[in-house]
Scaffold this active site. Structure first.
Site, PDB file in Angstrom:
ATOM      1  N   ARG A 189      -5.067 -55.425 -21.355  1.00  0.00           N
ATOM      2  CA  ARG A 189      -5.484 -56.675 -22.019  1.00  0.00           C
ATOM      3  C   ARG A 189      -4.405 -57.083 -23.028  1.00  0.00           C
ATOM      4  O   ARG A 189      -4.354 -56.586 -24.150  1.00  0.00           O
ATOM      5  CB  ARG A 189      -6.822 -56.451 -22.726  1.00  0.00           C
ATOM      6  CG  ARG A 189      -7.351 -57.638 -23.495  1.00  0.00           C
ATOM      7  CD  ARG A 189      -7.903 -58.736 -22.635  1.00  0.00           C
ATOM      8  NE  ARG A 189      -8.988 -58.281 -21.781  1.00  0.00           N
ATOM      9  CZ  ARG A 189      -9.336 -58.895 -20.633  1.00  0.00           C
ATOM     10  NH1 ARG A 189      -8.699 -59.982 -20.218  1.00  0.00           N
ATOM     11  NH2 ARG A 189     -10.325 -58.411 -19.899  1.00  0.00           N
ATOM     12  N   ARG A 231      -1.773 -56.578 -10.579  1.00  0.00           N
ATOM     13  CA  ARG A 231      -1.770 -56.060 -11.959  1.00  0.00           C
ATOM     14  C   ARG A 231      -2.274 -54.626 -12.063  1.00  0.00           C
ATOM     15  O   ARG A 231      -2.140 -54.010 -13.118  1.00  0.00           O
ATOM     16  CB  ARG A 231      -2.529 -56.996 -12.911  1.00  0.00           C
ATOM     17  CG  ARG A 231      -3.992 -57.194 -12.595  1.00  0.00           C
ATOM     18  CD  ARG A 231      -4.629 -58.144 -13.615  1.00  0.00           C
ATOM     19  NE  ARG A 231      -6.034 -58.380 -13.322  1.00  0.00           N
ATOM     20  CZ  ARG A 231      -6.919 -58.840 -14.187  1.00  0.00           C
ATOM     21  NH1 ARG A 231      -6.539 -59.137 -15.404  1.00  0.00           N
ATOM     22  NH2 ARG A 231      -8.167 -59.044 -13.845  1.00  0.00           N
ATOM     23  N   HIS A 276       0.261 -64.421 -16.699  1.00  0.00           N
ATOM     24  CA  HIS A 276      -0.917 -64.626 -17.566  1.00  0.00           C
ATOM     25  C   HIS A 276      -0.559 -64.267 -19.029  1.00  0.00           C
ATOM     26  O   HIS A 276      -1.011 -63.251 -19.564  1.00  0.00           O
ATOM     27  CB  HIS A 276      -2.015 -63.711 -17.026  1.00  0.00           C
ATOM     28  CG  HIS A 276      -3.383 -63.918 -17.547  1.00  0.00           C
ATOM     29  ND1 HIS A 276      -3.684 -64.008 -18.881  1.00  0.00           N
ATOM     30  CD2 HIS A 276      -4.558 -64.041 -16.891  1.00  0.00           C
ATOM     31  CE1 HIS A 276      -4.993 -64.159 -19.022  1.00  0.00           C
ATOM     32  NE2 HIS A 276      -5.541 -64.179 -17.826  1.00  0.00           N
ATOM     33  N   ASP A 306     -11.225 -72.482 -21.242  1.00  0.00           N
ATOM     34  CA  ASP A 306     -10.808 -71.886 -19.965  1.00  0.00           C
ATOM     35  C   ASP A 306     -10.459 -73.035 -19.016  1.00  0.00           C
ATOM     36  O   ASP A 306     -11.336 -73.587 -18.353  1.00  0.00           O
ATOM     37  CB  ASP A 306     -11.955 -71.010 -19.415  1.00  0.00           C
ATOM     38  CG  ASP A 306     -11.491 -70.126 -18.261  1.00  0.00           C
ATOM     39  OD1 ASP A 306     -10.355 -70.305 -17.774  1.00  0.00           O
ATOM     40  OD2 ASP A 306     -12.281 -69.258 -17.835  1.00  0.00           O
ATOM     41  N   GLU A 333      -0.639 -69.832 -19.515  1.00  0.00           N
ATOM     42  CA  GLU A 333      -0.225 -69.106 -18.317  1.00  0.00           C
ATOM     43  C   GLU A 333       0.513 -70.017 -17.342  1.00  0.00           C
ATOM     44  O   GLU A 333      -0.079 -70.937 -16.775  1.00  0.00           O
ATOM     45  CB  GLU A 333      -1.468 -68.527 -17.639  1.00  0.00           C
ATOM     46  CG  GLU A 333      -2.363 -67.754 -18.601  1.00  0.00           C
ATOM     47  CD  GLU A 333      -3.732 -67.438 -18.014  1.00  0.00           C
ATOM     48  OE1 GLU A 333      -3.836 -67.263 -16.789  1.00  0.00           O
ATOM     49  OE2 GLU A 333      -4.708 -67.361 -18.784  1.00  0.00           O
TER      50      GLU A 333
END
Ligand code: BG6
Length: 281
Positions: A59, A85, A155, A198, A255
């Site tokens: 994170r 990832r 990201h 978002d 991102e």
């Protein structure tokens, strides 16, 4: 200097220190989780509760989302943001250049795990250059005999002093998809973040500026026609085990992506490069 290191649990990473900056890249995910130019504060945010464990995404830093961004369209049960990832990448190039920058190339190849989730052959490289400026480029080549569609993202979690003082310039008048109401909207003016955000912005200007009080970050992208802006805010953070209670106040994700309508179809032998260049100015 380039040093290969590992945490006590065997989780491996590369540490880079040159005349310009310091950085750390985990082999899992080719995940840059630290980048700091000398005499400047860290560019990237890293959660105080981040996991450095096999199979769990970190994170913070710059997770690489591939071969899909967000939920998989055909099978939502597959891992969000694809497998890149959480896969182990190989380091195939380490270069200390005459200008003092360091260039690392990592590679991901198909294997039984990737083929079980996504039945395509591919060649994927991530080139990271550590200097006064951070450059990161994801190159994808279709080595299969059939076309495939990819949606991807670098990201990037930017570190900010306080989310209340943040604004993002370069998206005025752009259409964005708001994942919270699942509708398209038009951005009016700069972006300010005072709640969960978002969104996928389409057709962003090539140069985006993140203002954080007096501090300024410039972001430039290539091979991208979409930009994701995300902050989980309070309630969503509570549902995430790797976020601390106030972590959302010191980060914002901007991102560089090929997300949603900006997904790319690659025919056999075709390649696509998604690149982000960023720096504190
Ligand atoms: C963002 C998405 O890019 O990533 C959000 O737009 C998502 O919807 C966020 O919540 C974090 O995803 P994850 O899988 O790392 O928790």
């Amino acid at each position: 200097m380039i040093t290969h290191k590992q945490f006590d649990n065997g989780f491996r990473y590369i540490e880079i220190e040159n005349n310009h900056a310091k950085a750390k890249i985990a082999l899992q995910g080719a995940h840059l989780f630290h980048y700091k130019v000398k005499d400047k504060s860290s560019l990237l945010w890293l959660s105080k509760a981040a996991y450095f464990e096999e199979g769990k995404a970190i994170r913070g830093g710059i997770p690489v989302c591939f071969p899909w961004f967000g939920k998989n369209k055909d099978n939502p049960a597959l891992p969000q943001h694809g497998f890149a990832r959480t896969q182990l990448w190989s380091v195939i190039l380490e270069e200390e250049k005459d200008d003092g920058t360091t260039h690392i190339r990592l590679q991901l190849k198909p294997n039984t795990h990737t083929l079980a989730q996504w039945d395509y052959l591919f060649d994927v490289n991530l080139d990271i250059t550590i200097g006064q400026v951070l450059s990161i480029a994801l190159s994808v080549t279709n080595t299969d005999t059939k076309p495939f569609e990819i949606s991807t993202a670098l990201h990037t979690y930017f570190s900010v002093s306080d989310i209340d003082t943040v604004s993002i310039k370069g998206l005025d008048g752009r259409v964005y998809y708001n994942a919270l109401d699942e509708k398209n909207h038009i951005q009016k003016g700069d972006i300010f973040i005072h709640e969960e955000v978002d969104r996928v912005y389409y057709d962003p200007s090539e140069r985006i500026t993140l203002l954080d009080g007096d501090a300024k970050v410039k972001l430039h992208q290539e091979g991208s026609n979409s930009l994701v802006v995300w902050n989980p805010w309070i309630e969503k953070s509570k549902q995430m085990n790797d976020m601390t209670e106030d972590g959302y106040r010191s980060m914002v994700c901007i991102e560089t992506s090929n997300a949603r309508e900006d997904s790319r179809v690659l025919k056999p032998n075709e390649s696509h490069v998604l690149k982000a260049i960023m720096q504190r100015v």
